[in-house]
Design a protein around this motif. Structure first.
Motif, short mmCIF file in Angstrom:
data_model
loop_
_atom_site.label_atom_id
_atom_site.label_comp_id
_atom_site.label_asym_id
_atom_site.label_seq_id
_atom_site.Cartn_x
_atom_site.Cartn_y
_atom_site.Cartn_z
N VAL A 135 -9.85 -21.51 4.84
CA VAL A 135 -9.50 -22.93 4.73
C VAL A 135 -8.00 -23.10 4.50
CG1 VAL A 135 -9.74 -23.43 2.25
CG2 VAL A 135 -10.46 -25.12 3.95
N THR A 136 -7.38 -22.15 3.80
CA THR A 136 -5.93 -22.22 3.61
C THR A 136 -5.22 -22.00 4.93
OG1 THR A 136 -6.11 -21.43 1.32
CG2 THR A 136 -3.96 -21.22 2.39
N VAL A 137 -5.69 -21.05 5.72
CA VAL A 137 -5.05 -20.75 7.01
C VAL A 137 -5.16 -21.95 7.95
CG1 VAL A 137 -5.17 -19.32 9.08
CG2 VAL A 137 -5.38 -18.26 6.83
N ILE A 138 -6.35 -22.54 8.09
CA ILE A 138 -6.50 -23.65 9.03
C ILE A 138 -5.80 -24.90 8.51
CG2 ILE A 138 -8.72 -24.52 8.17
CD1 ILE A 138 -7.55 -24.24 11.86
N ALA A 139 -5.78 -25.09 7.19
CA ALA A 139 -5.05 -26.24 6.63
C ALA A 139 -3.56 -26.12 6.93
CB ALA A 139 -5.29 -26.35 5.13
N GLU A 140 -3.02 -24.92 6.80
CA GLU A 140 -1.60 -24.72 7.13
C GLU A 140 -1.34 -24.95 8.61
OE1 GLU A 140 -0.52 -21.47 3.59
OE2 GLU A 140 -0.59 -20.82 5.71
N MET A 141 -2.26 -24.53 9.46
CA MET A 141 -2.08 -24.75 10.89
C MET A 141 -2.13 -26.24 11.23
SD MET A 141 -4.38 -21.65 12.51
CE MET A 141 -3.92 -22.02 14.22
N LEU A 142 -3.02 -26.98 10.59
CA LEU A 142 -3.13 -28.41 10.84
C LEU A 142 -2.00 -29.20 10.20
CD1 LEU A 142 -6.97 -28.78 10.34
CD2 LEU A 142 -5.74 -29.41 12.42
N GLY A 143 -1.42 -28.66 9.14
CA GLY A 143 -0.40 -29.39 8.40
C GLY A 143 -0.97 -30.17 7.23
N LEU A 144 -2.13 -29.73 6.72
CA LEU A 144 -2.78 -30.38 5.58
C LEU A 144 -2.47 -29.60 4.30
CD1 LEU A 144 -6.30 -30.99 7.17
CD2 LEU A 144 -4.45 -32.65 6.91
N PRO A 145 -2.41 -30.28 3.16
CA PRO A 145 -2.10 -29.59 1.90
C PRO A 145 -3.24 -28.69 1.45
CG PRO A 145 -2.58 -31.90 1.49
CD PRO A 145 -2.54 -31.74 2.97
N ALA A 146 -2.93 -27.44 1.19
CA ALA A 146 -3.95 -26.50 0.70
C ALA A 146 -4.52 -26.96 -0.64
CB ALA A 146 -3.35 -25.10 0.57
N ALA A 147 -3.76 -27.79 -1.36
CA ALA A 147 -4.24 -28.30 -2.65
C ALA A 147 -5.50 -29.15 -2.49
CB ALA A 147 -3.14 -29.12 -3.31
N ASP A 148 -5.76 -29.63 -1.28
CA ASP A 148 -6.95 -30.45 -1.04
C ASP A 148 -8.17 -29.61 -0.66
OD1 ASP A 148 -5.62 -32.78 -1.59
OD2 ASP A 148 -5.33 -33.36 0.50
N ARG A 149 -8.08 -28.28 -0.77
CA ARG A 149 -9.18 -27.45 -0.27
C ARG A 149 -10.47 -27.66 -1.07
NH1 ARG A 149 -6.52 -21.57 -1.72
NH2 ARG A 149 -7.27 -21.35 -3.88
N GLY A 150 -10.38 -28.09 -2.32
CA GLY A 150 -11.60 -28.42 -3.06
C GLY A 150 -12.34 -29.58 -2.42
#
Length: 393
Positions: A135-150
């Motif tokens: 989820v961190t990898v795909i969030a970084e690819m999309l440009g979304l904050p990893a802090a929202d992974r919860g």
């Protein structure tokens, strides 16, 4: 005596042994089986591949069967047919080329090393690695904050746990509509932000690149972003959990990988074959069609069982035997990632994440076994667990 053919619905995927027994019986005696809701289940490997390959007869667009699905399918790659599918897939395929994906390996390895607990330790594999890594990898690819992974995990657990009695009524279910509305609302905000100030990420590409002479609107881009976010992490989350469970069930398998890490890619392919993360996918018929001697009417829903295809002895001799040398790197004939034009766009990324994770785990831990505690298997259409307690030595 009641047999598997007396059922009017399949066994739940959470009861894998029962489901595999039922699929084996269908392959032998009823390769095209109609359930209580009128959906046709296809189970033989050759027929599954036929359905997935023939996009003219077996459509990914369900609007003719479920008109209410039309709006929610806008921009959803998995619900489009050619030529729209090809144009939209091309838009993001450059981010998933072998070269671009290979370039992510240092970051994936860095994340894996930082997330794995030191040995000896008891921990939950999903909490520690299988969820946060992809989820961190795909969030970084999309440009979304990893802090929202919860938030992403809460949404994914909710969506993949929802069930309705009649799957054809899913789009009318208010709980599903509300959940998807919350997700696309969040992603729509990011789409508008990136449209106003693009950066070097996938969401920016979705909202600024022309497709067939136009750019996607915010609704289409939000739906596509949702697909990339969830497919981009849940596949690897399930795959890593399934890999550890399969290895745990086969004594000596962990030690083999420690001694020879080059065996890891073949092991991943065999895990995918034995436990494909998404055991089935659906299509809608555009005309009356014959499948294995059964006439399936036009505007019918066809459920293609990837899990059954990967356990079909006609395609995979001794299918219940764990054999990491069976399919080789790249998957061979196994269809865990689908087949045809809808073959999983993120398959190279999922394979890379799984390979790096297993390399790092087998290097760090002399042994990793499934421990005591609740695993919370998913139900419905995904094969894996929400929790996986493990003991590392």
């Amino acid at each position: 005596m009641t047999t598997a053919l007396d059922r009017d619905l399949p066994p739940d995927v959470a009861d894998l042994p029962a489901l595999l027994d039922w699929l084996a019986l269908l392959r032998a005696d009823a390769p095209v089986w109609r359930d209580r809701y009128g959906m046709h289940h296809v189970t033989r490997a050759a027929d599954v591949e036929l359905v997935l390959r023939d996009t003219a007869t077996f459509s990914s667009d369900f609007s003719a069967v479920m008109p209410e699905a039309r709006q929610m399918s806008k921009g959803m790659l998995t619900r489009l047919d050619p030529p729209e599918h090809g144009a939209l897939r091309h838009l993001v395929s450059r981010s998933f080329t072998p070269k671009r994906v290979a370039g992510l390996e240092p970051r994936i390895r860095e994340l894996t090393r930082s997330m794995l607990p030191p040995a000896p330790a008891s921990f939950d594999l999903v909490d520690a690695l299988a969820f946060p890594l992809p989820v961190t990898v795909i969030a970084e690819m999309l440009g979304l904050p990893a802090a929202d992974r919860g938030r992403f995990r809460q949404w994914a657990d909710g969506l993949f746990s929802m069930q309705v009695d009649d799957p054809k009524e899913a789009m009318n279910d208010p709980t599903i509509r509300d959940a998807m509305g919350e997700i696309t609302g969040y992603l729509g905000d990011w789409c508008r932000t990136r449209r106003a100030a693009p950066t070097d990420d996938l969401i920016s590409a979705l909202v600024t690149t022309e497709v067939d002479g136009r750019v996607l609107d915010d609704e289409e881009a939000a739906n596509f972003s949702m697909l990339l976010l969830f497919a981009g992490h849940i596949t690897t989350t399930l795959l890593l959990g399934n890999a550890v469970r399969v290895l745990d069930a086969h004594p000596g398998a962990w030690e083999t990988l420690r001694a020879d890490p080059s065996a890891i890619p073949g092991t991943i392919e065999e895990v995918l074959r034995l436990r494909p993360p998404f055991p089935l996918t659906a299509r809608a018929t555009t005309r009356d069609v014959d499948i294995a001697g059964t006439t399936v009417p036009a505007r019918s829903v066809v459920m293609t069982w990837l899990l059954s295809a990967t356990h079909d002895p006609d395609a995979h001799p001794e299918p219940e035997r764990f054999d990491p040398t069976r399919t080789g790197i790249g998957g061979g004939a196994q269809t865990a990632f689908g087949h045809g034009i809808h073959f999983c766009l993120g398959a190279p990324l999922a394979r890379l994440e799984a390979r790096v994770a297993l390399e790092e785990m087998t290097a760090r831990y002399a042994g990793l076994t499934v421990g005591e505690g609740e695993q919370r298997p998913y139900t419905g259409r995904v094969l894996g667990t929400r929790r996986l307690p493990v003991v590392a030595t």
